[in-house]
Structures are given as structure tokens and as C-alpha cells.
Write an enzyme that holds these catalytic residues in place. Sequence first.
Site, short mmCIF file in Angstrom:
data_model
loop_
_atom_site.label_atom_id
_atom_site.label_comp_id
_atom_site.label_asym_id
_atom_site.label_seq_id
_atom_site.Cartn_x
_atom_site.Cartn_y
_atom_site.Cartn_z
N HIS A 253 1.15 -1.15 -0.05
CA HIS A 253 -0.22 -0.10 0.46
C HIS A 253 0.82 0.77 -0.30
CE1 HIS A 253 -3.95 -2.13 1.03
NE2 HIS A 253 -3.78 -2.40 0.24
N HIS A 387 -5.21 -5.74 -11.01
CA HIS A 387 -4.36 -5.23 -10.90
C HIS A 387 -2.74 -5.38 -12.15
CE1 HIS A 387 -4.03 -3.28 -6.78
NE2 HIS A 387 -4.97 -4.40 -6.17
#
Length: 411
Positions: A253, A387
Amino acid sequence: MTNNPRYTLGTEANRIFMASETYELLKFGKGFPAPNGGSGWLNADGTLDPSHGVETWITSRMAHVYSIGAMLGYLGAGELADAALKGLTGILHDDEHGGWYPQVFADGTHAPGKVCYAHAFVILAASSALLAGRPGAKELLDEALATYDKHFWNDEIGLAVDTWNTEFTELDPYRGLNANMHTTEAFLAVADATGDNAYRVRAGRIIDHVIGWAKHDEWRIPEHFKSDWSLDLECNVDKKDDQFKPYGATPGHGIEWARLITQWALSSFANLDGAQPYVDAAEHLFARAVADAWNADGTVGLAYTTDWNGKPVVTDRMHWTLAESLNTSATLYAATGEEMYANWYATFAQYVDEHVIDHESGSWFHQLDKNNHVIGTVWPGKSDLYHAFQSTLIPFLDPAVSIATAVKNAA
């Protein structure tokens, strides 16, 4: 550092490697449509896992991916995007209370609650579908934004709340940054797709909070908060590998935020002087994440989570963290010209090719253990394409522009 042209940014070989992967992924995911619209969860071989029913976040991601596929000219991608959108306007939509159910099972029952994370992805899907000219996309985007503004965006603080009950009458005290990260992504996508800059301004408000928190924690980003936005650093200490709320810091993240911050900064300031403090912050986030997590436990790969001193906690490798590493290293290289980011990109590309891409069955393995053996304790199968698919395109696009708009502009 590898000097194989297959992994080197700017070479024809790397472009061909990643472009072939773009189309391999679009081919792999073609079986996603569920019987009543929306996307199922994909098994390791691309078939549907009926136990998951259809889920709003996965359906939205597939609508987003195949909308981009349609803009790339991939045959049948537009119809596949429409099949996903049918789930968002149909089975997943709560006609009584508004918004979207998180998940609808095969028997027609739905999971409780209204989740910010999922609603952010509806916005992303609708904005990409709008750019791709899919029918109903404009109406879906208008409704998604109105629902989000009414229930999730807190304009007073400049952050989003996380989870309501199904009726939107009770708000859970938990506040989280994962939902705010995907909100930032969605707001930037809307600003780029529609020209409504208010959403870019909102994204900047979230980013300022995140940089402030990370700065105070040696550039490790706190993920979990209480209702007043005080830190909850011990959240899920007894369930460290939670699928959406793992304990501790999530280096992947930090890397993903670094890219979004760079994108926001490059698109928000007329000159680099204004953007520079934000690009600097993005560089700090990236540096911290790779220092903590890359090869940190004696084997190649990126550890999933660390404690607040940077020591790996969950040492599994999640495919999405590598996808984001490709995106961010390329974005920082574009923004700074620093050779080390091109070197990082090559390192990540080689690792993805050697360990993460399933060269036999297609798509990417979603979870590996620290020895890079495929496991499925947190991410069984290969749920969706989002992703992996994005990481085959973002490194080659304008770093200041959201992926769908950048693809449309490039076309």
C-alpha cells in the site's frame, strides 16, 4: 539488477512482453460473467467459483478492465464490459435503500452492509465504461457519485467513512485507509474522465492526511483508525493476515499510495515546483516499503505486512503488491528520471515473470509463500484481473493521467 531487455523499461522487448501479457489476461478472464450479470470469482483455471456468487468490487474491476480492453480494440471486450455492468445495474444494486450490496450469492441472498471500498470501485468502473462509450455508463456514474457523496464522503474532514449497515442507517466505527486509497484512485479517474476537478481536489485532501500520518511513522502508513480518526495500530493483532484489514503496515500500500500521490501531484500543479514536495513524499513511501519488505526474510519477493518497526509479520507474497511495484517504479522513473527506479522496475519485472505469472494456465498466481510456492489461504484462485492488467499498461502511459483516460488519449 538484470540487463535482460525483456525486463528493461523503454525497450521494445519489454513493451512486447507486457503487451502480450495484457492480451493473455483479457483472454484468461473471458469466462467471468455470472448467469444473472456481474462477475464471479475466478478459479486458478479461469472458471467461476460459485461459492462466491457475484461481488460488487470484483464486478466493478472487471467492468473497468474490459472497458479498457474495448478501448484497446480487444475483440468482444465491450460486450464483456456490458455483462459486468449488467450486474451493477441489476442483481448487485439495492433498489430499496440505494447503493450496492457487497455480494449476492447463488441463492439470491446478499451479504449485509454497504462498503465504501466496493462503492469506490463502482465509480471507477462507471468512469472507465463512460470513456469506452458503454451504454448506461453515464447514468451509472451519476448514481454512483450521488450515493458516494451522500453516504461515504465526509467533506468536513476530507476523508471517507468505511461501512454502513444495508439500510444506510448505522455507521460502523471503523475507519480505514484501504477504502480511501481506492477512493483517491476513483476520484482521479472521475476528474480525468469528466473534467470535474472538484474530485481531484478531494483526492488531494485525502493525500494530505496520508502523508501526514506516514511522516509521523517513518513513512509506514497506518491503515486502521477509530471513528474519530485516532490510530488503531493494534487492529487485527489476532488476525494478522485478514484479507482486507491485515495487522500492521502493508508495504504494497505504501508503494500504491506513492503512485497515486505522484499522479495527483503531476496533474494538479502547472509546474514541478508545486508537485515536488508530493513527489518527494512518494519517494519516501517507496523507499520505506522496499527497505522493509523486499527480500526482507532471506528469500526473493515482497513481504505482505510488517510491524511498526518494519519487521515482516506476514511473509506471503501477494500478486497485487508486485503489480503495484511495477506501476510505481515506472511512474517514479517518469517523474524523476532517477535510474534507480528503472532498475527497480527491471527487478520487479523479472520476479513477476519468474514467479508470479502462471505461464501454463494463464493470469497471475495471487498468493505465494515466502519460498514462492503457490498457496491460497488468503487469496484462493485468481479472483480478477485488475491489478495484473493495470501493471501491463500503466508503466507505458502518461503518469499524470488515470489509466482509462490515458489509454483513450493514446488511442
